[in-house]
Design a protein around this motif. Structure first.
Motif, mmCIF file in Angstrom:
data_model
loop_
_atom_site.group_PDB
_atom_site.id
_atom_site.type_symbol
_atom_site.label_atom_id
_atom_site.label_comp_id
_atom_site.label_asym_id
_atom_site.label_seq_id
_atom_site.Cartn_x
_atom_site.Cartn_y
_atom_site.Cartn_z
ATOM 1 N N ILE A 24 -1.566 7.979 4.221
ATOM 2 C CA ILE A 24 -2.757 7.191 3.917
ATOM 3 C C ILE A 24 -2.492 5.780 3.086
ATOM 4 N N LEU A 25 -1.552 6.163 2.023
ATOM 5 C CA LEU A 25 -1.588 5.131 1.085
ATOM 6 C C LEU A 25 -0.688 4.049 1.692
ATOM 7 N N SER A 26 0.497 4.532 2.403
ATOM 8 C CA SER A 26 1.177 3.508 3.115
ATOM 9 C C SER A 26 0.398 2.664 4.064
ATOM 10 N N TRP A 27 -0.407 3.339 4.869
ATOM 11 C CA TRP A 27 -1.416 2.416 5.532
ATOM 12 C C TRP A 27 -2.119 1.242 4.731
ATOM 13 N N LEU A 28 -2.664 2.016 3.666
ATOM 14 C CA LEU A 28 -3.660 0.975 2.877
ATOM 15 C C LEU A 28 -2.866 -0.128 2.335
ATOM 16 N N VAL A 29 -1.540 -0.057 1.935
ATOM 17 C CA VAL A 29 -0.589 -0.882 1.271
ATOM 18 C C VAL A 29 -0.339 -1.829 2.312
ATOM 19 N N ALA A 30 0.041 -1.492 3.463
ATOM 20 C CA ALA A 30 0.759 -2.258 4.760
ATOM 21 C C ALA A 30 -0.595 -3.166 5.147
ATOM 22 N N PHE A 31 -1.782 -2.646 5.078
ATOM 23 C CA PHE A 31 -2.947 -3.448 5.566
ATOM 24 C C PHE A 31 -3.432 -4.200 4.491
ATOM 25 N N ASN A 32 -3.119 -4.217 3.191
ATOM 26 C CA ASN A 32 -3.417 -5.008 2.257
ATOM 27 C C ASN A 32 -4.743 -4.869 1.648
ATOM 28 N N VAL A 33 -5.129 -3.529 1.955
ATOM 29 C CA VAL A 33 -6.421 -2.735 1.332
ATOM 30 C C VAL A 33 -6.436 -2.539 -0.065
ATOM 31 N N ILE A 34 -5.228 -2.217 -0.270
ATOM 32 C CA ILE A 34 -4.914 -1.829 -1.968
ATOM 33 C C ILE A 34 -3.638 -2.729 -2.181
ATOM 34 N N ASN A 35 -3.426 -3.128 -3.670
ATOM 35 C CA ASN A 35 -2.463 -4.014 -3.928
ATOM 36 C C ASN A 35 -1.629 -3.093 -4.984
ATOM 37 N N VAL A 36 -0.064 -3.216 -4.635
ATOM 38 C CA VAL A 36 0.805 -2.345 -5.285
ATOM 39 C C VAL A 36 0.870 -2.953 -6.695
ATOM 40 N N ARG A 37 0.430 -4.292 -6.773
ATOM 41 C CA ARG A 37 0.610 -4.581 -8.342
ATOM 42 C C ARG A 37 -0.279 -4.187 -9.387
ATOM 43 N N ASN A 38 -1.305 -3.638 -8.922
ATOM 44 C CA ASN A 38 -2.302 -2.781 -9.876
ATOM 45 C C ASN A 38 -1.358 -1.774 -10.493
ATOM 46 N N ASP A 39 -1.458 -1.564 -11.875
ATOM 47 C CA ASP A 39 -0.775 -0.588 -12.391
ATOM 48 C C ASP A 39 -0.868 1.021 -11.889
#
Length: 96
Positions: A24-39
């Motif tokens: 689920i987390l990989s899908w959210l990152v792939a579709f730019n729902v959440i940003n990996v730059r957030n700590d």
């Protein structure tokens, strides 16, 4: 001995949820729902990655290339379910 088997089954259940969270987390990152730059997101992403990648990497190496589709979590979940069934049906009833 049953207590050890119960702990193994519990650990397999927890790892199943970690694999689902990773997908689920990989899908959210792939579709730019959440940003990996957030700590906080990066910390969760790294933690989940470090827990799942040592098991998923050998599965990915053995599977054929399917383009952008990663089915290694599904294969791992099926293996976990198989192990749980074997423990539950064959090992657990024979332990005193």
């Amino acid at each position: 001995m049953r207590a050890i088997l119960d702990v193994i089954l519990l650990a397999l259940d927890l790892y199943t949820w970690i694999i689902i969270a990773s997908a689920i987390l990989s899908w959210l990152v792939a579709f730019n729902v959440i940003n990996v730059r957030n700590d906080v997101v990066r910390m969760i992403w790294n933690g989940v990655y470090q827990l799942t990648e040592p098991v998923l990497a050998p599965i990915r190496r053995r599977l054929p290339d399917l383009g952008g589709i990663d089915v290694s979590p599904i294969v791992l979940l099926l293996l976990i379910f198989l192990i749980q069934r074997v423990i539950g049906l064959y090992i657990y009833p024979n332990v005193f």
